[in-house]
Design an enzyme around this catalytic site. Structure first.
Site, short mmCIF file in Angstrom:
data_model
loop_
_atom_site.label_atom_id
_atom_site.label_comp_id
_atom_site.label_asym_id
_atom_site.label_seq_id
_atom_site.Cartn_x
_atom_site.Cartn_y
_atom_site.Cartn_z
N LYS A 50 0.84 -1.21 0.00
CA LYS A 50 0.00 0.00 0.00
C LYS A 50 0.87 1.26 0.00
O LYS A 50 0.64 2.18 -0.79
CB LYS A 50 -0.90 -0.02 1.24
N ASN A 51 1.86 1.28 0.89
CA ASN A 51 2.63 2.52 1.06
C ASN A 51 3.62 2.78 -0.07
O ASN A 51 4.22 3.84 -0.13
CB ASN A 51 3.36 2.52 2.40
N ARG A 94 -8.76 -0.55 4.77
CA ARG A 94 -7.93 0.47 4.13
C ARG A 94 -6.58 -0.13 3.76
O ARG A 94 -5.97 0.31 2.78
CB ARG A 94 -7.68 1.64 5.09
N CYS A 141 -4.83 12.90 13.08
CA CYS A 141 -5.47 11.61 12.89
C CYS A 141 -5.30 10.88 14.20
O CYS A 141 -4.65 11.38 15.11
CB CYS A 141 -4.87 10.85 11.73
N ASP A 177 4.87 0.83 12.10
CA ASP A 177 3.68 0.13 11.58
C ASP A 177 3.61 -1.33 12.02
O ASP A 177 2.64 -2.02 11.72
CB ASP A 177 3.64 0.21 10.04
N ARG A 221 0.71 14.82 13.15
CA ARG A 221 1.19 14.59 11.79
C ARG A 221 1.15 15.82 10.88
O ARG A 221 0.41 15.83 9.87
CB ARG A 221 0.43 13.41 11.17
C1 UD1 Z 1 4.43 7.03 6.47
C2 UD1 Z 1 3.60 5.80 6.27
C3 UD1 Z 1 3.02 5.32 7.61
C4 UD1 Z 1 4.16 5.14 8.62
C5 UD1 Z 1 5.03 6.38 8.71
C6 UD1 Z 1 6.25 6.19 9.59
C7 UD1 Z 1 2.75 6.11 4.02
C8 UD1 Z 1 1.58 6.41 3.16
N1 UD1 Z 1 2.52 6.12 5.35
O1 UD1 Z 1 3.58 8.03 6.99
O2 UD1 Z 1 2.35 4.09 7.38
O3 UD1 Z 1 3.59 4.88 9.89
O4 UD1 Z 1 5.48 6.76 7.40
O5 UD1 Z 1 7.01 5.13 9.12
O6 UD1 Z 1 3.83 5.86 3.55
N2 UD1 Z 1 6.40 14.98 10.55
C9 UD1 Z 1 6.42 16.34 10.80
N3 UD1 Z 1 6.36 17.20 9.74
C10 UD1 Z 1 6.26 16.79 8.44
C11 UD1 Z 1 6.24 15.40 8.21
C12 UD1 Z 1 6.32 14.52 9.28
O7 UD1 Z 1 6.49 16.77 11.95
O8 UD1 Z 1 6.20 17.62 7.53
C13 UD1 Z 1 6.51 14.02 11.70
C14 UD1 Z 1 5.24 13.18 11.88
O9 UD1 Z 1 4.28 13.86 12.66
C15 UD1 Z 1 5.80 11.94 12.55
C16 UD1 Z 1 7.17 11.78 11.89
O10 UD1 Z 1 7.51 13.06 11.36
O11 UD1 Z 1 5.96 12.14 13.93
C17 UD1 Z 1 7.24 10.75 10.79
O12 UD1 Z 1 6.16 10.95 9.91
P1 UD1 Z 1 6.22 10.56 8.37
O13 UD1 Z 1 7.39 9.71 8.08
O14 UD1 Z 1 6.03 11.79 7.56
O15 UD1 Z 1 4.90 9.67 8.23
P2 UD1 Z 1 4.03 9.56 6.94
O16 UD1 Z 1 4.90 9.77 5.75
O17 UD1 Z 1 2.80 10.36 7.09
#
Ligand code: UD1
Length: 421
Positions: free
Chosen positions: A22-23, A400, A116, A308, A121
């Site tokens: 999925k990711n 999902r 969420c 995850d 996030r």
């Molecule tokens: C992706 C995965 C999700 C997984 C996560 C961490 C997808 C679609 N989803 O989510 O399944 O749990 O990686 O491995 O690939 N953050 C900020 N600012 C930003 C971006 C991130 O503060 O602009 C923080 C987030 O709140 C979190 C951390 O960074 O605490 C990591 O988040 P991130 O790697 O961005 O998660 P996703 O990409 O949303």
């Protein structure tokens, strides 16, 4: 809303095929926005999140056709670069349209994902990166509004490791003028899979899979065909299900290569795990002992233990021999499954981002509620070993991210039925 009713106490045995990731599929679908030519994908999992992403792309003018696990996309008539709140709120990964839209269309309006269940996030790093490539980005009325002529290459350092942030910026940089360097980049295998797809579309990318990715922008990308990588989290979830039931299971179409941290921990717990590989076939076989040993974990960006898989490991530790310490370092509110596992009789104490799980002899079936995707998976795993029946409510989260989970588990000897609530 559907629910799953699980009759516990059955050992999992046999063979099951793992779906595409999925990711990886979600960002790769968005890569179609970067070209006027068709992008043809195989091994795309049949999941609600994929349907949501296709709906989102369609309302932007992207034509898509789906035939089983094959999806073809045609973004030659991209005309509405908007990702509305109604779709983004159901799936945070919608933010992945932002980079490609700005790069190819010169503008994008993407609803802020908002909070969420597992934490705040934010997307500040996505925005900061695009700004350093020359985009004008503002936030108005809950939307990120971005505008740019041709983006220009930049040196970007993300404040934390962000998976979708790295993917968004890597996609945007493919069409920028000059070289972009992303430092502190996410090293997740899904980032590498996206990079491979982009390279087959004509992008010039090196370093994907390391924390420094270099992208030399090109004038345009072309069509391509790409096979989505196996889902390492689905793989890990089935390994945990097999492990906790003392099972003997072969997972096909997947490999241990993406899962070192998880495989290591399951071996520490007493499982025997081997990768099987021939030129035409890849699989993992797991054989689990009667009772697992408790294993402590600490989540962190790849290649460390994935957040995850944290909930699933909490589930297997609830009935293991000994006490496990589980530390969650990525998301601030990702222990909601703990209270549900307690309803099944688990002994779990939470202190901030740490959970102490003392293994008990038995769990007892009860009704529990799924709160997010991986939490739902942990409840199914617990239900497989609980005495009597466990009902997992609100399983739309599971749908999902897991393709036909109850059918796949039942093929291994579980007894799970889906009920319409
Ligand atoms: C992706 C995965 C999700 C997984 C996560 C961490 C997808 C679609 N989803 O989510 O399944 O749990 O990686 O491995 O690939 N953050 C900020 N600012 C930003 C971006 C991130 O503060 O602009 C923080 C987030 O709140 C979190 C951390 O960074 O605490 C990591 O988040 P991130 O790697 O961005 O998660 P996703 O990409 O949303």
């Amino acid at each position: 809303m559907d629910r799953l009713v699980i009759a516990g106490g059955r050992r999992l045995e046999g063979e099951v095929a793992v779906s595409g990731a999925k990711n990886a599929a979600l960002p790769i679908l968005c890569a179609a926005l970067l070209t006027r030519e068709p992008l043809i994908l195989s091994n795309v999992p049949r999941l609600n999140d994929i349907c949501t992403m296709l709906r989102l792309l369609e309302q932007m003018g992207v034509k898509s056709e789906r035939d089983g696990h094959r999806v073809s996309l045609d973004a030659s008539d991209l005309n509405n670069p908007v990702a509305p709140y109604e779709l983004v709120k159901t799936m945070r990964a919608s933010v992945l349209v932002l980079g490609p839209l700005v790069a190819r269309h010169g503008e994008a309006q993407v609803s802020l994902p908002g909070g969420c269940a597992i934490g705040a996030r934010p997307v500040d790093q996505h925005i900061k990166g695009l700004q350093s490539m020359g985009a004008e980005v503002g936030v108005d009325h809950g939307y990120v509004n971005a505008r740019a002529g041709r983006l220009r290459g930049a040196r970007i350092f993300t404040d934390m490791v962000t998976v979708t942030g790295t993917e968004n910026l890597m996609m945007a940089a493919c069409l920028a003028d000059g070289e972009t360097v992303i430092e502190n980049a996410a090293r997740e295998p899904e980032v590498v899979d996206l990079a491979q797809c982009l390279v087959s579309m004509g992008a010039q990318i090196s370093g994907a899979g390391t924390d420094l990715i270099r992208i030399r922008g090109v004038e345009r990308l072309h069509g391509a065909e790409h096979r989505v990588m196996p889902d390492r989290i689905e793989t890990g979830t089935f390994l945990c299900a097999a492990a906790v039931t003392g099972g003997d299971v072969r997972l096909t179409g997947t490999s241990t290569g993406y899962l070192d941290a998880v495989v290591d921990k399951l071996m520490d717990a007493g499982c025997d795990i081997v990768g099987e590989k021939t030129p035409s076939f890849e699989a993992i076989r797991i054989r689990a002992p009667h009772r697992l040993q408790a294993v402590s974990i600490r989540t962190a960006p790849y290649p460390a233990f994935p957040t995850d898989m944290q909930a699933q490991f909490m589930a297997i530790n609830t009935v293991a021999e000994g006490t496990a310490i589980i530390r969650e370092t990525i998301f601030e509110n990702r222990f909601m499954h703990a209270v549900e596992l307690q309803r099944l009789g688990a002994d779990i104490r939470i202190d901030g981002n740490t959970a102490v799980v003392k293994g008990v002899d038995r769990l007892q079936g009860a009704t529990v509620m799924a709160t997010d995707l991986r939490a739902s998976a942990s409840l199914v795993i617990a239900g497989l070993v609980a005495d009597g029946e466990t009902t997992v409510d609100r399983i739309y989260h599971l749908d999902r991210g897991y393709e036909r989970i109850e059918e796949k588990m039942n093929a291994l000897g579980a007894r799970i039925r889906r009920e319409k609530a």
